[in-house]
Each structure stands twice: as C-alpha cells, then as structure tokens.
Design a protein around this motif. Structure first.
Motif, PDB file in Angstrom:
ATOM      1  N   ASN A 225      19.216  17.931  40.850  1.00  0.00           N
ATOM      2  CA  ASN A 225      17.991  17.429  41.490  1.00  0.00           C
ATOM      3  C   ASN A 225      17.941  15.901  41.518  1.00  0.00           C
ATOM      4  O   ASN A 225      17.210  15.320  42.318  1.00  0.00           O
ATOM      5  CB  ASN A 225      16.744  17.964  40.779  1.00  0.00           C
ATOM      6  N   ASN A 226      18.708  15.267  40.645  1.00  0.00           N
ATOM      7  CA  ASN A 226      18.721  13.804  40.628  1.00  0.00           C
ATOM      8  C   ASN A 226      19.242  13.202  41.928  1.00  0.00           C
ATOM      9  O   ASN A 226      18.929  12.062  42.242  1.00  0.00           O
ATOM     10  CB  ASN A 226      19.520  13.273  39.438  1.00  0.00           C
ATOM     11  N   VAL A 227      20.025  13.969  42.671  1.00  0.00           N
ATOM     12  CA  VAL A 227      20.463  13.496  43.988  1.00  0.00           C
ATOM     13  C   VAL A 227      19.239  13.138  44.826  1.00  0.00           C
ATOM     14  O   VAL A 227      19.230  12.140  45.549  1.00  0.00           O
ATOM     15  CB  VAL A 227      21.305  14.571  44.720  1.00  0.00           C
ATOM     16  N   ILE A 228      18.183  13.924  44.683  1.00  0.00           N
ATOM     17  CA  ILE A 228      16.948  13.730  45.441  1.00  0.00           C
ATOM     18  C   ILE A 228      15.952  12.872  44.664  1.00  0.00           C
ATOM     19  O   ILE A 228      15.422  11.889  45.184  1.00  0.00           O
ATOM     20  CB  ILE A 228      16.293  15.098  45.754  1.00  0.00           C
ATOM     21  N   ASP A 229      15.723  13.237  43.406  1.00  0.00           N
ATOM     22  CA  ASP A 229      14.628  12.654  42.630  1.00  0.00           C
ATOM     23  C   ASP A 229      14.973  11.336  41.946  1.00  0.00           C
ATOM     24  O   ASP A 229      14.088  10.506  41.737  1.00  0.00           O
ATOM     25  CB  ASP A 229      14.160  13.648  41.554  1.00  0.00           C
ATOM     26  N   ALA A 230      16.220  11.172  41.543  1.00  0.00           N
ATOM     27  CA  ALA A 230      16.619   9.973  40.791  1.00  0.00           C
ATOM     28  C   ALA A 230      18.054   9.591  41.165  1.00  0.00           C
ATOM     29  O   ALA A 230      18.982   9.739  40.357  1.00  0.00           O
ATOM     30  CB  ALA A 230      16.499  10.227  39.296  1.00  0.00           C
ATOM     31  N   PRO A 231      18.259   9.098  42.390  1.00  0.00           N
ATOM     32  CA  PRO A 231      19.617   8.803  42.854  1.00  0.00           C
ATOM     33  C   PRO A 231      20.404   7.865  41.935  1.00  0.00           C
ATOM     34  O   PRO A 231      21.603   8.048  41.755  1.00  0.00           O
ATOM     35  CB  PRO A 231      19.407   8.166  44.228  1.00  0.00           C
ATOM     36  N   ALA A 232      19.741   6.889  41.333  1.00  0.00           N
ATOM     37  CA  ALA A 232      20.454   5.957  40.451  1.00  0.00           C
ATOM     38  C   ALA A 232      21.001   6.679  39.221  1.00  0.00           C
ATOM     39  O   ALA A 232      22.122   6.397  38.779  1.00  0.00           O
ATOM     40  CB  ALA A 232      19.541   4.810  40.034  1.00  0.00           C
ATOM     41  N   VAL A 233      20.238   7.624  38.694  1.00  0.00           N
ATOM     42  CA  VAL A 233      20.709   8.414  37.548  1.00  0.00           C
ATOM     43  C   VAL A 233      21.914   9.247  37.978  1.00  0.00           C
ATOM     44  O   VAL A 233      22.938   9.292  37.286  1.00  0.00           O
ATOM     45  CB  VAL A 233      19.585   9.318  36.992  1.00  0.00           C
ATOM     46  N   PHE A 234      21.786   9.904  39.129  1.00  0.00           N
ATOM     47  CA  PHE A 234      22.882  10.713  39.662  1.00  0.00           C
ATOM     48  C   PHE A 234      24.146   9.871  39.849  1.00  0.00           C
ATOM     49  O   PHE A 234      25.238  10.255  39.429  1.00  0.00           O
ATOM     50  CB  PHE A 234      22.467  11.357  40.993  1.00  0.00           C
ATOM     51  N   ILE A 235      24.006   8.710  40.456  1.00  0.00           N
ATOM     52  CA  ILE A 235      25.161   7.850  40.736  1.00  0.00           C
ATOM     53  C   ILE A 235      25.791   7.352  39.439  1.00  0.00           C
ATOM     54  O   ILE A 235      27.014   7.348  39.301  1.00  0.00           O
ATOM     55  CB  ILE A 235      24.762   6.701  41.682  1.00  0.00           C
ATOM     56  N   ARG A 236      24.976   6.958  38.482  1.00  0.00           N
ATOM     57  CA  ARG A 236      25.504   6.499  37.188  1.00  0.00           C
ATOM     58  C   ARG A 236      26.315   7.613  36.524  1.00  0.00           C
ATOM     59  O   ARG A 236      27.408   7.385  36.015  1.00  0.00           O
ATOM     60  CB  ARG A 236      24.370   6.039  36.286  1.00  0.00           C
ATOM     61  N   GLU A 237      25.788   8.822  36.533  1.00  0.00           N
ATOM     62  CA  GLU A 237      26.510   9.948  35.937  1.00  0.00           C
ATOM     63  C   GLU A 237      27.791  10.253  36.701  1.00  0.00           C
ATOM     64  O   GLU A 237      28.829  10.525  36.090  1.00  0.00           O
ATOM     65  CB  GLU A 237      25.609  11.179  35.903  1.00  0.00           C
ATOM     66  N   LEU A 238      27.729  10.208  38.013  1.00  0.00           N
ATOM     67  CA  LEU A 238      28.901  10.494  38.836  1.00  0.00           C
ATOM     68  C   LEU A 238      30.009   9.467  38.593  1.00  0.00           C
ATOM     69  O   LEU A 238      31.167   9.832  38.361  1.00  0.00           O
ATOM     70  CB  LEU A 238      28.512  10.523  40.319  1.00  0.00           C
ATOM     71  N   VAL A 239      29.660   8.196  38.605  1.00  0.00           N
ATOM     72  CA  VAL A 239      30.666   7.149  38.395  1.00  0.00           C
ATOM     73  C   VAL A 239      31.219   7.211  36.971  1.00  0.00           C
ATOM     74  O   VAL A 239      32.428   7.058  36.758  1.00  0.00           O
ATOM     75  CB  VAL A 239      30.096   5.746  38.721  1.00  0.00           C
TER      76      VAL A 239
ATOM     77  N   LEU B   6      29.655  -3.123  38.154  1.00  0.00           N
ATOM     78  CA  LEU B   6      29.949  -2.297  39.325  1.00  0.00           C
ATOM     79  C   LEU B   6      29.023  -1.086  39.378  1.00  0.00           C
ATOM     80  O   LEU B   6      28.442  -0.781  40.423  1.00  0.00           O
ATOM     81  CB  LEU B   6      31.413  -1.857  39.310  1.00  0.00           C
ATOM     82  N   ILE B   7      28.872  -0.414  38.264  1.00  0.00           N
ATOM     83  CA  ILE B   7      27.989   0.760  38.224  1.00  0.00           C
ATOM     84  C   ILE B   7      26.554   0.361  38.556  1.00  0.00           C
ATOM     85  O   ILE B   7      25.890   1.026  39.358  1.00  0.00           O
ATOM     86  CB  ILE B   7      28.064   1.473  36.858  1.00  0.00           C
ATOM     87  N   ASP B   8      26.080  -0.711  37.957  1.00  0.00           N
ATOM     88  CA  ASP B   8      24.712  -1.175  38.235  1.00  0.00           C
ATOM     89  C   ASP B   8      24.514  -1.476  39.714  1.00  0.00           C
ATOM     90  O   ASP B   8      23.489  -1.112  40.301  1.00  0.00           O
ATOM     91  CB  ASP B   8      24.378  -2.426  37.402  1.00  0.00           C
ATOM     92  N   GLU B   9      25.482  -2.125  40.329  1.00  0.00           N
ATOM     93  CA  GLU B   9      25.354  -2.477  41.748  1.00  0.00           C
ATOM     94  C   GLU B   9      25.405  -1.231  42.636  1.00  0.00           C
ATOM     95  O   GLU B   9      24.658  -1.124  43.609  1.00  0.00           O
ATOM     96  CB  GLU B   9      26.442  -3.484  42.151  1.00  0.00           C
ATOM     97  N   LEU B  10      26.273  -0.283  42.302  1.00  0.00           N
ATOM     98  CA  LEU B  10      26.317   0.972  43.067  1.00  0.00           C
ATOM     99  C   LEU B  10      24.980   1.706  42.966  1.00  0.00           C
ATOM    100  O   LEU B  10      24.470   2.213  43.966  1.00  0.00           O
ATOM    101  CB  LEU B  10      27.457   1.864  42.574  1.00  0.00           C
ATOM    102  N   CYS B  11      24.410   1.730  41.786  1.00  0.00           N
ATOM    103  CA  CYS B  11      23.105   2.382  41.606  1.00  0.00           C
ATOM    104  C   CYS B  11      22.040   1.687  42.434  1.00  0.00           C
ATOM    105  O   CYS B  11      21.218   2.337  43.076  1.00  0.00           O
ATOM    106  CB  CYS B  11      22.711   2.384  40.127  1.00  0.00           C
ATOM    107  N   ARG B  12      22.070   0.367  42.439  1.00  0.00           N
ATOM    108  CA  ARG B  12      21.084  -0.391  43.200  1.00  0.00           C
ATOM    109  C   ARG B  12      21.226  -0.125  44.690  1.00  0.00           C
ATOM    110  O   ARG B  12      20.252   0.119  45.393  1.00  0.00           O
ATOM    111  CB  ARG B  12      21.236  -1.896  42.918  1.00  0.00           C
ATOM    112  N   LEU B  13      22.440  -0.128  45.187  1.00  0.00           N
ATOM    113  CA  LEU B  13      22.692   0.074  46.620  1.00  0.00           C
ATOM    114  C   LEU B  13      22.277   1.459  47.099  1.00  0.00           C
ATOM    115  O   LEU B  13      21.786   1.610  48.213  1.00  0.00           O
ATOM    116  CB  LEU B  13      24.178  -0.138  46.940  1.00  0.00           C
ATOM    117  N   PHE B  14      22.529   2.465  46.282  1.00  0.00           N
ATOM    118  CA  PHE B  14      22.300   3.831  46.726  1.00  0.00           C
ATOM    119  C   PHE B  14      20.995   4.429  46.233  1.00  0.00           C
ATOM    120  O   PHE B  14      20.709   5.587  46.483  1.00  0.00           O
ATOM    121  CB  PHE B  14      23.479   4.727  46.311  1.00  0.00           C
ATOM    122  N   ASP B  15      20.177   3.662  45.549  1.00  0.00           N
ATOM    123  CA  ASP B  15      18.917   4.167  45.032  1.00  0.00           C
ATOM    124  C   ASP B  15      17.822   4.030  46.089  1.00  0.00           C
ATOM    125  O   ASP B  15      16.956   3.182  46.017  1.00  0.00           O
ATOM    126  CB  ASP B  15      18.510   3.416  43.753  1.00  0.00           C
ATOM    127  N   THR B  16      17.908   4.898  47.102  1.00  0.00           N
ATOM    128  CA  THR B  16      16.927   4.871  48.176  1.00  0.00           C
ATOM    129  C   THR B  16      16.325   6.244  48.379  1.00  0.00           C
ATOM    130  O   THR B  16      16.912   7.237  48.099  1.00  0.00           O
ATOM    131  CB  THR B  16      17.555   4.408  49.501  1.00  0.00           C
TER     132      THR B  16
END
Length: 172
Positions: free
Chosen positions: A74-88, A162-172
C-alpha cells in the motif's frame, strides 16, 4: 527435499554463479556447470530444464528477497517515499547477485520481474486500479525509474544522498 538434493542444487547454483560472474549466460554450458558442481549432466537436467531455467530460478529468488523488504505494498499509493526507500535498500542488499545474474543480455529481466510482482501485490489489494491507465503508468514509472536511476548513479554519489533524492523525486 532430502539433504543430498539440497546439496546438489546448492552446488549447481554456486557453480553457475561462479561461471556467470565471469561469462555471459550464452557462453556457459551445462557441461561446465556439471564439472564445477561435480555432478553429471543428467543430474543437472533432473533439477533444471536448461541454463536459462536455472538463471530464472535464481532470479525469482532475488525478486522474492526484494519483495520481502517491502513492508506494505500500500505504500506505493499511501507513502511512496517509504516504498522507494525500501525498494532501493532491497536493491542494495541484493546488488552482488543482481550484478552477476542480470548483466549483459539478462539486464532487462530483473526490473520486469520486480515491476510485475509489485503490481500483482498492489492489484490484489486494490483491484480497482488494475485497469486504470494513469495508475499503471505511474507505478511503472516509479518502479522502473527508481531502479534505472539507482543503477546509473549508485557509483557516482553517496548512497544515503541518492536514496533521499530518489524519495524526494518520486514522492508525489
């Protein structure tokens, strides 16, 4: 599975990974794997259809390990930055295996497996999004975009930055 079968499969996998770390998959033969694993070719074929079946089996194990690090689809929808951090973070944990198994002609397979698997998890929870073009495009963009941006930049920048920037970019 008995101990002997477990040991045989482990030896086959290790032999393949040793060869794969030095060669493209197309250059590896079952004979080479069998010799390194100290088994017969017939024993190899008892466990795997061919070299690509073995490679796919190992690839699926990597994808399963990556998915275990995703706490909540659900983080893909609700918390993209959390999802991206976990994925990376999961990519980083599997990086050595990824570099071995998914180089050369196999490069595209990992992210396709991951994208398919994450979408499957999300659509099981939210079937209403399955036919939503915009949602599908956003998921593909996030999953594949993060992967390729990570791969292109991991050796150029500090990992945490890098992780922080990816989270920022994709947290929409």
């Amino acid at each position: 599975m008995d101990k002997r079968e477990i040991k045989t499969k482990r030896n086959i996998k290790n032999a393949f990974l040793m060869l794969r770390s030095k060669k493209e998959i197309e250059q590896i033969t079952v004979k080479e794997i069998a010799e390194k694993a100290e088994i017969s070719k017939a024993t190899f074929y008892l466990h795997y259809k061919d070299i690509y079946d073995l490679s796919d089996t190992l690839g699926i194990e990597i994808v399963e390990n990556i998915l275990k690090d995703i706490s909540d689809p659900n983080n893909v929808i609700d918390a993209p930055a959390v999802f991206i951090r976990e994925l990376v973070t999961a990519f980083i944990a599997q990086r050595n295996m990824i570099d071995i198994l998914f180089s050369g002609s196999q490069n595209y397979k990992l992210i396709d497996y991951i994208s398919f698997s994450i979408k499957k998890l999300v659509f099981e929870l939210h079937p209403e999004y399955k036919e939503n073009l915009s949602f599908n495009l956003q998921m593909t963009y996030k999953i594949k975009g993060v992967y390729y941006a990570f791969q292109d930049n991991i050796d150029k920048f500090d990992t945490d930055t890098l992780i922080d920037e990816l989270c920022r970019l994709f947290d929409t």
